[in-house]
Motif scaffolding. Structure first.
Motif, PDB file in Angstrom:
ATOM      1  N   GLN A 246       2.714  10.236  -7.367  1.00  0.00           N
ATOM      2  CA  GLN A 246       3.491  10.561  -8.572  1.00  0.00           C
ATOM      3  C   GLN A 246       2.554  10.887  -9.732  1.00  0.00           C
ATOM      4  OE1 GLN A 246       5.972   7.397 -10.028  1.00  0.00           O
ATOM      5  NE2 GLN A 246       6.894   8.671 -11.595  1.00  0.00           N
ATOM      6  N   ILE A 247       1.533  10.083  -9.916  1.00  0.00           N
ATOM      7  CA  ILE A 247       0.571  10.313 -10.992  1.00  0.00           C
ATOM      8  C   ILE A 247      -0.174  11.626 -10.780  1.00  0.00           C
ATOM      9  CG2 ILE A 247      -1.586   9.461 -12.024  1.00  0.00           C
ATOM     10  CD1 ILE A 247      -0.421   6.598 -11.516  1.00  0.00           C
ATOM     11  N   LYS A 248      -0.549  11.899  -9.531  1.00  0.00           N
ATOM     12  CA  LYS A 248      -1.220  13.164  -9.229  1.00  0.00           C
ATOM     13  C   LYS A 248      -0.298  14.339  -9.527  1.00  0.00           C
ATOM     14  CE  LYS A 248      -3.285  13.704  -5.309  1.00  0.00           C
ATOM     15  NZ  LYS A 248      -3.644  13.619  -3.886  1.00  0.00           N
ATOM     16  N   GLY A 249       0.984  14.193  -9.214  1.00  0.00           N
ATOM     17  CA  GLY A 249       1.953  15.254  -9.495  1.00  0.00           C
ATOM     18  C   GLY A 249       2.083  15.528 -10.980  1.00  0.00           C
ATOM     19  N   VAL A 250       2.136  14.468 -11.777  1.00  0.00           N
ATOM     20  CA  VAL A 250       2.225  14.618 -13.232  1.00  0.00           C
ATOM     21  C   VAL A 250       0.962  15.300 -13.764  1.00  0.00           C
ATOM     22  CG1 VAL A 250       2.259  13.342 -15.425  1.00  0.00           C
ATOM     23  CG2 VAL A 250       3.825  12.703 -13.576  1.00  0.00           C
ATOM     24  N   ALA A 251      -0.198  14.883 -13.267  1.00  0.00           N
ATOM     25  CA  ALA A 251      -1.457  15.487 -13.719  1.00  0.00           C
ATOM     26  C   ALA A 251      -1.517  16.963 -13.340  1.00  0.00           C
ATOM     27  CB  ALA A 251      -2.644  14.732 -13.120  1.00  0.00           C
ATOM     28  N   GLU A 252      -1.088  17.302 -12.140  1.00  0.00           N
ATOM     29  CA  GLU A 252      -1.077  18.702 -11.707  1.00  0.00           C
ATOM     30  C   GLU A 252      -0.099  19.504 -12.552  1.00  0.00           C
ATOM     31  OE1 GLU A 252      -1.674  22.297  -9.912  1.00  0.00           O
ATOM     32  OE2 GLU A 252      -2.931  20.507  -9.887  1.00  0.00           O
ATOM     33  N   ASN A 253       1.029  18.920 -12.856  1.00  0.00           N
ATOM     34  CA  ASN A 253       2.026  19.569 -13.695  1.00  0.00           C
ATOM     35  C   ASN A 253       1.436  19.878 -15.069  1.00  0.00           C
ATOM     36  OD1 ASN A 253       4.412  19.639 -15.615  1.00  0.00           O
ATOM     37  ND2 ASN A 253       5.467  19.551 -13.643  1.00  0.00           N
ATOM     38  N   GLN A 254       0.784  18.904 -15.676  1.00  0.00           N
ATOM     39  CA  GLN A 254       0.178  19.090 -16.991  1.00  0.00           C
ATOM     40  C   GLN A 254      -0.954  20.125 -16.932  1.00  0.00           C
ATOM     41  OE1 GLN A 254       1.102  17.790 -20.091  1.00  0.00           O
ATOM     42  NE2 GLN A 254       2.918  17.328 -18.877  1.00  0.00           N
ATOM     43  N   ARG A 255      -1.726  20.115 -15.853  1.00  0.00           N
ATOM     44  CA  ARG A 255      -2.794  21.096 -15.691  1.00  0.00           C
ATOM     45  C   ARG A 255      -2.220  22.504 -15.648  1.00  0.00           C
ATOM     46  NH1 ARG A 255      -4.546  24.604 -12.547  1.00  0.00           N
ATOM     47  NH2 ARG A 255      -3.052  24.125 -10.922  1.00  0.00           N
ATOM     48  N   ARG A 256      -1.124  22.676 -14.930  1.00  0.00           N
ATOM     49  CA  ARG A 256      -0.495  23.991 -14.808  1.00  0.00           C
ATOM     50  C   ARG A 256       0.069  24.452 -16.156  1.00  0.00           C
ATOM     51  NH1 ARG A 256      -0.568  28.659 -13.760  1.00  0.00           N
ATOM     52  NH2 ARG A 256       1.154  29.703 -12.752  1.00  0.00           N
TER      53      ARG A 256
ATOM     54  N   THR B 145       0.832  -1.214   0.000  1.00  0.00           N
ATOM     55  CA  THR B 145       0.000   0.000   0.000  1.00  0.00           C
ATOM     56  C   THR B 145       0.862   1.258   0.000  1.00  0.00           C
ATOM     57  OG1 THR B 145      -0.267  -0.101   2.406  1.00  0.00           O
ATOM     58  CG2 THR B 145      -2.043  -1.027   1.066  1.00  0.00           C
ATOM     59  N   THR B 146       2.019   1.212   0.648  1.00  0.00           N
ATOM     60  CA  THR B 146       2.932   2.362   0.632  1.00  0.00           C
ATOM     61  C   THR B 146       3.420   2.608  -0.788  1.00  0.00           C
ATOM     62  OG1 THR B 146       3.594   1.951   2.921  1.00  0.00           O
ATOM     63  CG2 THR B 146       5.073   3.293   1.585  1.00  0.00           C
ATOM     64  N   GLU B 147       3.768   1.543  -1.498  1.00  0.00           N
ATOM     65  CA  GLU B 147       4.196   1.669  -2.897  1.00  0.00           C
ATOM     66  C   GLU B 147       3.058   2.222  -3.755  1.00  0.00           C
ATOM     67  OE1 GLU B 147       5.619  -2.192  -4.068  1.00  0.00           O
ATOM     68  OE2 GLU B 147       7.299  -2.112  -2.655  1.00  0.00           O
ATOM     69  N   LEU B 148       1.843   1.753  -3.505  1.00  0.00           N
ATOM     70  CA  LEU B 148       0.683   2.228  -4.255  1.00  0.00           C
ATOM     71  C   LEU B 148       0.449   3.718  -4.006  1.00  0.00           C
ATOM     72  CD1 LEU B 148      -1.777   1.657  -6.053  1.00  0.00           C
ATOM     73  CD2 LEU B 148      -3.021   1.057  -3.964  1.00  0.00           C
ATOM     74  N   VAL B 149       0.547   4.143  -2.762  1.00  0.00           N
ATOM     75  CA  VAL B 149       0.358   5.556  -2.427  1.00  0.00           C
ATOM     76  C   VAL B 149       1.431   6.414  -3.106  1.00  0.00           C
ATOM     77  CG1 VAL B 149       0.462   7.226  -0.532  1.00  0.00           C
ATOM     78  CG2 VAL B 149      -0.907   5.165  -0.287  1.00  0.00           C
ATOM     79  N   GLN B 150       2.665   5.933  -3.117  1.00  0.00           N
ATOM     80  CA  GLN B 150       3.736   6.667  -3.798  1.00  0.00           C
ATOM     81  C   GLN B 150       3.433   6.809  -5.294  1.00  0.00           C
ATOM     82  OE1 GLN B 150       7.170   4.364  -2.689  1.00  0.00           O
ATOM     83  NE2 GLN B 150       7.501   5.502  -0.799  1.00  0.00           N
ATOM     84  N   GLU B 151       2.930   5.740  -5.891  1.00  0.00           N
ATOM     85  CA  GLU B 151       2.593   5.784  -7.310  1.00  0.00           C
ATOM     86  C   GLU B 151       1.422   6.745  -7.560  1.00  0.00           C
ATOM     87  OE1 GLU B 151       1.283   2.714 -10.833  1.00  0.00           O
ATOM     88  OE2 GLU B 151       2.378   1.932  -9.119  1.00  0.00           O
TER      89      GLU B 151
END
Length: 128
Positions: A78-88, A69-75
């Motif tokens: 990361q995906i949320k960060g990429v999506a936020e980056n693209q949104r910006r 679950t820790t690995e899943l949360v990290q992933e």
């Protein structure tokens, strides 16, 4: 919010939200709730591990579940960060008064790095 401005999409969502299976919950509750729960699983598992004897048959399984679950949360993060980056990047791109093919910011390989003031300097007039 932008999608809700689209009349067809808004009607589609409203029909779905009015159905008994949605229990009159707002649209937003279906978007982030599962994600928020997953992020809390490692905390719950840590608490369970701290209250489980090392020689208990479930101790190893709890540790494995914590690791996964820790690995899943990290992933997820990361995906949320990429999506936020693209949104910006899209937000900045759409704020430009001009759009050209040569300046295509909308690309999954591009990353938003920093934000700040821009100072234009020209050889003729100096600092503008």
């Amino acid at each position: 919010q932008q999608l809700m401005k689209n009349e067809d999409f808004s009607k589609f969502i409203q029909v779905r939200l009015d159905s008994p299976t949605c229990r009159r919950l707002p649209f937003n509750s279906f978007l982030m709730a599962p994600l928020r729960r997953v992020v809390k699983y490692p905390l719950l598992l840590k608490e369970l591990i701290s209250n489980t004897q090392v020689d208990d048959s479930e101790y190893a399984e709890l540790n494995l579940a914590l690791q996964l679950t820790t690995e899943l949360v990290q992933e997820i993060n990361q995906i949320k960060g990429v999506a936020e980056n693209q949104r910006r990047i899209r937000e900045i791109y759409h704020s430009f008064t001009f759009h050209t093919e040569e300046l295509s910011l909308i690309d999954p390989q591009k990353r938003f790095i920093s934000e700040g003031d821009f100072t234009k300097f020209s050889k003729k007039s100096g600092l503008e």
